[in-house]
Design an enzyme around this catalytic site. Structure first.
Site, PDB file in Angstrom:
ATOM      1  N   CYS A 123      69.105  52.884  11.118  1.00  0.00           N
ATOM      2  CA  CYS A 123      67.649  52.816  11.223  1.00  0.00           C
ATOM      3  C   CYS A 123      66.959  53.795  10.259  1.00  0.00           C
ATOM      4  O   CYS A 123      67.609  54.591   9.573  1.00  0.00           O
ATOM      5  CB  CYS A 123      67.263  53.089  12.672  1.00  0.00           C
ATOM      6  N   ASP A 124      65.650  53.747  10.244  1.00  0.00           N
ATOM      7  CA  ASP A 124      64.823  54.326   9.181  1.00  0.00           C
ATOM      8  C   ASP A 124      65.134  55.780   8.824  1.00  0.00           C
ATOM      9  O   ASP A 124      65.315  56.116   7.660  1.00  0.00           O
ATOM     10  CB  ASP A 124      63.347  54.247   9.572  1.00  0.00           C
ATOM     11  N   LYS A 125      65.141  56.665   9.814  1.00  0.00           N
ATOM     12  CA  LYS A 125      65.259  58.094   9.530  1.00  0.00           C
ATOM     13  C   LYS A 125      66.704  58.540   9.385  1.00  0.00           C
ATOM     14  O   LYS A 125      66.979  59.662   8.951  1.00  0.00           O
ATOM     15  CB  LYS A 125      64.572  58.917  10.634  1.00  0.00           C
ATOM     16  N   CYS A 195      65.970  46.253  10.643  1.00  0.00           N
ATOM     17  CA  CYS A 195      64.854  45.305  10.527  1.00  0.00           C
ATOM     18  C   CYS A 195      64.832  44.651   9.145  1.00  0.00           C
ATOM     19  O   CYS A 195      64.997  45.316   8.128  1.00  0.00           O
ATOM     20  CB  CYS A 195      63.551  46.019  10.814  1.00  0.00           C
ATOM     21  N   GLU A 447      54.065  56.376  13.397  1.00  0.00           N
ATOM     22  CA  GLU A 447      53.714  55.222  12.571  1.00  0.00           C
ATOM     23  C   GLU A 447      52.688  54.356  13.284  1.00  0.00           C
ATOM     24  O   GLU A 447      52.715  54.218  14.502  1.00  0.00           O
ATOM     25  CB  GLU A 447      54.961  54.399  12.254  1.00  0.00           C
ATOM     26  N   SER A 473      54.391  52.138   9.317  1.00  0.00           N
ATOM     27  CA  SER A 473      55.720  51.557   9.337  1.00  0.00           C
ATOM     28  C   SER A 473      55.971  50.848   8.019  1.00  0.00           C
ATOM     29  O   SER A 473      55.042  50.395   7.337  1.00  0.00           O
ATOM     30  CB  SER A 473      55.816  50.555  10.482  1.00  0.00           C
TER      31      SER A 473
END
Length: 559
Positions: A123-125, A195, A447, A473
């Site tokens: 995921c993102d982080k 995502c 976000e 986001s």
């Protein structure tokens, strides 16, 4: 040269018998005691599709590390699901998790004297957290991205995570009923993977590959593609090569390689979060890279990929047209990348791409040639003005126009904005202002995907702007400006805006201006009182007290 130059202080030192006893206890043999030890750090956990498969991938990497004259030792660190926490107070922990991940990987590798680090992330982080740790440690390291998710399907159209957020706005606007709303939610995400659009996870994965700290094709092979597990063997072999070459992250991450990363972010229409993360990565690498450098690279890099959130396609479609290396090869040939940058293969970027099949533009409209670019410059633009004296980040794909002027509708916090938008308080031509959601004021700079998705779902996407001292986001699209500094909590002008004021945002001269007289601003400043921090203990209190501004990457070890 000994490949176990860090772990040998435990395994070979006769004054460390307890260390050796404990390593025998976990199953090491006499032969293993002479091998390099590799920490394999997974951000895998059950509660998020982006991360749910990572522990299995880490175990596969461990197996091949052990077959390639290494001792693979797995450990775990945390993750925060942005998609799950979005729109709740849980999102305050998202950006903070980047630094917790970096801190924990650094802690384990240094404390255990591992010779190298493989970060298995989703995921993102997770990704910037792993990269920051690698740069602090500066031991042979590779990042392995778990891959993008497959698209969902409903009534013949592709779905992704943002489809679920925007369905709420469509339901509120009366465009779909409750039954269809629930069916979209159930169909949006079919399984494991991050995502699917060019949101933050795929933005960071593709740009880190372009920067050189991930193997070719790592970013674009989908999570559930059979080739994803085959990356485990390639990773173990590459780690052995890095150890033999003593090739470390700071040999790979340079100003030129960060420019490569930022170039592909702009070419692909990537997330504004990349700005925060590459400022932090540059800081960890002791490289001078600023907002002005982002603008410089953006100005010279065309937007050539039609990817969500602003476009039509997903990362699985990038895989279908040749993957990230095919796009990198094209950008290199067109002069947008530095080909002489070193990578984790032990070869330069140009050498990695030499045998990659060239991008073909016929019979596909996912990626365009530069003479048919969707925009002549990148989608990330750095704005300045009285509302953002130290900078702000806009994501301008070109679909929104280049200038917006409207009436401010002000909300102190995201929940108030969500309620106001749902209640019809925002109209065409308005500029929604969401403040006190910055790094300190949030805290954690949450976000704003839920309010932007409500705006999009209500059909106001091209007629409303949104500005904030928080983040957006990677799934956000529309006329949006985030990362406004100074933030409201620090007395920034965004904290003095009143509903009814006029705000002008221009991507023509990269400005963001509150159209209020200096005298009026001075009077408002005189009345402003700094609110107390929202937490007085715990991680969010520590974060608010230590975090640098958004224009400095929100690093937590600067002061």
């Amino acid at each position: 040269m000994a490949l176990n130059k860090h772990s040998k202080r435990l395994t070979q030192d006769p004054s460390q018998p307890a260390s050796q006893a404990m390593l025998y206890a976990v199953g090491l043999t006499d032969e293993d005691m002479n091998k390099p030890q590799i920490g394999i750090a997974s951000t895998g956990y059950d509660g998020n599709p982006c991360n749910m498969h990572l522990n299995n991938l880490a175990q596969e990497i461990k197996k091949y590390a052990n077959l390639n004259d290494q001792v693979g030792l797995t450990f775990n660190t945390i993750g925060v699901s942005d998609g799950i926490s979005m729109g709740t107070s849980g999102m305050n922990y998202s950006l903070a998790s980047r630094d917790i991940i970096a801190d924990s990987m650094e802690t384990v590798v240094n404390a255990q004297s591992y010779d190298g680090l493989i970060g298995v992330v989703g995921c993102d982080k997770n990704m910037p957290g792993a990269i920051i740790a690698m740069l602090r440690l500066n031991r042979p390291s590779i990042m392995v991205y778990g891959g993008t998710i497959a698209s969902g399907k409903y009534k013949g159209r592709k779905l992704n995570i943002v489809s679920a957020f925007e369905a709420l706005g469509q339901k509120v606007a009366g465009e779909i009923d409750e039954t269809e709303y629930r069916e979209i939610i159930k169909a949006a995400i079919p399984g494991a993977g991050a995502c699917g659009g060019m949101y933050t996870a795929n933005t960071m994965a593709s740009s880190i590959e372009c920067m050189g700290l991930a193997l070719p094709y790592n970013s674009s092979i989908p999570a559930e593609n059979p080739n994803k597990l085959s990356e485990a063997e390639r990773t173990a072999q590459a780690m052995k090569n890095l150890l033999e070459l003593d090739l470390k992250p700071k040999d790979i991450v340079t100003k030129k390689s960060i420019e490569n990363a930022v170039a592909i972010v702009n070419a692909l229409g990537g997330s504004t979060n990349a700005v925060l993360h590459y400022l932090a990565i540059a800081y960890a690498a002791d490289i001078d890279f600023t907002l002005e450098d982002f603008q410089r690279v953006s100005d010279r890099t065309p937007l050539i990929a039609d990817l969500k959130p602003s476009g039509k396609y997903l990362m699985e479609d990038v895989h279908g047209v040749g993957g990230t290396p095919a796009i990198m090869k094209y950008l290199l040939e067109e002069g947008y990348l530095h080909g002489d940058c070193m990578t984790v293969t032990g070869k330069t970027l140009a050498e990695n791409l030499a045998d990659v099949k060239a991008m073909e533009f016929e019979d596909q409209d996912v990626v365009f040639p530069t003479d048919k670019a969707l925009k002549s410059s990148g989608n990330l633009q750095i704005l300045y003005g009285n509302l953002a004296e130290k900078g702000a980040v806009a994501k301008i794909s070109g679909n929104e126009g280049l200038k917006f002027e409207g009436r401010a509708v002000v909300y102190d916090g995201e929940q108030a904005a969500n309620t106001g938008i749902s209640n019809g308080e925002v109209n065409r031509g308005d500029v929604v202002v969401i403040r006190y959601v910055g790094p300190k004021g949030g805290p954690g700079m949450p976000e704003m995907l839920k309010p932007t998705s409500l705006i999009m779902g209500a059909g106001l996407g091209k007629s409303v702007a949104l500005i904030t001292d928080g983040r957006f986001s990677g799934g956000t699209h529309g006329f949006v400006v985030g990362h406004i500094t100074p933030e409201a909590q620090d007395g920034g002008l965004i904290g003095l805006v009143e509903t009814g004021d006029t705000i002008t945002i221009s991507a023509e001269d990269n400005s963001i201006t509150l159209q209020v007289s200096e005298q009026e601003i001075a009077e408002r400043k005189a009345k402003w009182i700094q609110p107390p921090l929202k937490h007085n203990k715990g991680i969010l209190f520590k974060y608010a007290k230590s975090v640098a501004s958004a224009s400095e990457g929100c690093v937590t070890d600067k002061y």
